[in-house]
Design a protein around this motif. Structure first.
Motif, PDB file in Angstrom:
ATOM      1  N   SER A  92       0.864  -1.176   0.000  1.00 37.67           N
ATOM      2  CA  SER A  92       0.000   0.000   0.000  1.00 37.67           C
ATOM      3  C   SER A  92       0.899   1.223   0.000  1.00 37.67           C
ATOM      4  O   SER A  92       1.765   1.359   0.867  1.00 37.67           O
ATOM      5  CB  SER A  92      -0.883   0.002   1.247  1.00 37.67           C
ATOM      6  OG  SER A  92      -1.467   1.271   1.455  1.00 37.67           O
ATOM      7  N   SER A  94       0.355   5.350  -0.180  1.00 33.08           N
ATOM      8  CA  SER A  94      -0.755   6.306  -0.076  1.00 33.08           C
ATOM      9  C   SER A  94      -0.262   7.632   0.478  1.00 33.08           C
ATOM     10  O   SER A  94       0.856   7.742   0.975  1.00 33.08           O
ATOM     11  CB  SER A  94      -1.837   5.760   0.868  1.00 33.08           C
ATOM     12  OG  SER A  94      -2.208   4.441   0.550  1.00 33.08           O
ATOM     13  N   THR A 114      -3.886   1.653  -3.042  1.00 33.73           N
ATOM     14  CA  THR A 114      -3.733   2.948  -2.382  1.00 33.73           C
ATOM     15  C   THR A 114      -5.023   3.277  -1.664  1.00 33.73           C
ATOM     16  O   THR A 114      -6.090   2.753  -2.008  1.00 33.73           O
ATOM     17  CB  THR A 114      -3.364   4.057  -3.389  1.00 33.73           C
ATOM     18  OG1 THR A 114      -2.887   5.201  -2.672  1.00 33.73           O
ATOM     19  CG2 THR A 114      -4.551   4.470  -4.244  1.00 33.73           C
ATOM     20  N   GLN A 115      -4.924   4.130  -0.655  1.00 27.87           N
ATOM     21  CA  GLN A 115      -6.083   4.513   0.133  1.00 27.87           C
ATOM     22  C   GLN A 115      -6.672   5.809  -0.416  1.00 27.87           C
ATOM     23  O   GLN A 115      -5.946   6.776  -0.649  1.00 27.87           O
ATOM     24  CB  GLN A 115      -5.682   4.686   1.599  1.00 27.87           C
ATOM     25  CG  GLN A 115      -5.145   3.405   2.215  1.00 27.87           C
ATOM     26  CD  GLN A 115      -4.804   3.561   3.675  1.00 27.87           C
ATOM     27  OE1 GLN A 115      -5.642   3.947   4.495  1.00 27.87           O
ATOM     28  NE2 GLN A 115      -3.572   3.248   4.030  1.00 27.87           N
TER      29      GLN A 115
END
Length: 313
Positions: A92, A94, A114-115
């Protein structure tokens, strides 16, 4: 409960243990993965590449992930180099200029997410080539946007993108997991529910404070980032347990930025276990974290979502 998430990583339960810097290192990641979900290592902005390698060695008995903060990579490229060499199952990246890293990670055979805190961010993530998007609602602990709640954001993002979507923010039990799966999410991205686990890196004093917190006991803002002189982009504040320090400085951030003694006070408070001053990042689901458990217990609790989903079939 077979979804893109369980099929991609061979999971028994469609849950990712969110990467929580300072809370979830190799030990928690390994325990979550061993229990049938996907554990992740949370990497702080100042962490070294060597630290990442050391913690990955603890987690690497099965699938695991690593969470990076894009804003920190520019000044600390050794983090990205270490992750590329390790080739974890999931990365991840982000909060900042993440798009530049997506293709290189994917070329290395790593699944990339990704957030996103808004639907526009989710659309941009899909265009950047991520494998999946994490729809992170404002209820979530730690850093992110305070723009949209999990449920409205999830519904909108599911309609807006074609890549798989994971739901984050306020999901702490099988009921929450069942709700987001029923809506169409591929799984849940869960942080706070794992914070009471025996495998975290939290101190005894921090854990005691966490377990005593109520559902209304969190606050969102930039007070702790400013006090610690952290370079988080200003659009990404943090949700943490409300304490006396936050209440003293909320709305007075400019004064706090000029207080030269603030970083030392926060560091000393953390070392002394003074959480009237030091921060503990946590989400609004914290009121449901009431006792010390193992990661396996938490994952097993989420598995009960299957029964909820089949009640009416």
């Amino acid at each position: 409960m077979r979804t893109w998430l369980t099929e991609r990583f061979g999971l028994a339960v469609p849950v990712v243990g969110a990467p929580m810097a300072g809370v979830g290192a190799g030990r928690l990641a390994a325990a979550v993965s061993e229990a049938g979900a996907l554990g992740m290592i949370g990497v702080a902005g100042a962490a070294t590449g060597e630290w990442i390698t050391k913690e990955a060695a603890v987690a690497s008995g099965g699938p695991y992930g690593i969470g990076l903060m894009a804003w920190a990579l520019t000044g600390n490229p050794a983090q990205f180099d270490a992750v590329l060499e390790l080739r974890p199952t999931l990365v991840s990246v982000s909060f900042g200029p993440y798009a530049r890293y997506v293709e290189e990670l994917r070329q290395a055979g790593i699944t990339v997410v990704t957030q996103a805190g808004t639907t526009d961010e989710a659309r941009a993530a899909e265009q950047a080539g991520v494998d999946a998007v994490v729809a992170r609602g404002a209820e979530a602990g730690g850093h992110g946007r305070d723009a949209v709640g999990t449920l409205p954001l999830l519904q909108s993002v599911l309609d807006a993108v074609s890549v798989p979507v994971l739901a984050a923010g306020g999901i702490s039990t099988a009921r929450g997991l069942a709700a987001v799966l029923a809506a169409g999410a591929a799984g849940a991205w869960v942080g706070t529910a794992f914070m009471g686990c025996a495998e975290t890196a939290l101190s005894a004093a921090a854990t005691e404070r966490l377990l005593a917190a109520e559902e209304t006991g969190t606050a969102y803002g930039r007070v702790f980032d400013i006090a610690q002189r952290l370079d988080w982009p200003p659009e990404f504040g943090g949700r943490a347990l409300r304490n006396a320090f936050f209440d003293q400085w909320a709305g007075r951030e400019d004064e706090l930025a000029a207080d030269d003694d603030a970083p030392a006070r926060l560091a000393a408070a953390r070392a002394e276990g003074d959480f009237d001053t030091a921060c503990i990042y946590a989400g609004q689901a914290v009121g449901m974290v009431r006792e010390r458990r193992t990661a396996a217990d938490v994952v097993a609790g989420f598995a009960a979502a299957e029964g909820l989903l089949t009640r009416f079939s």
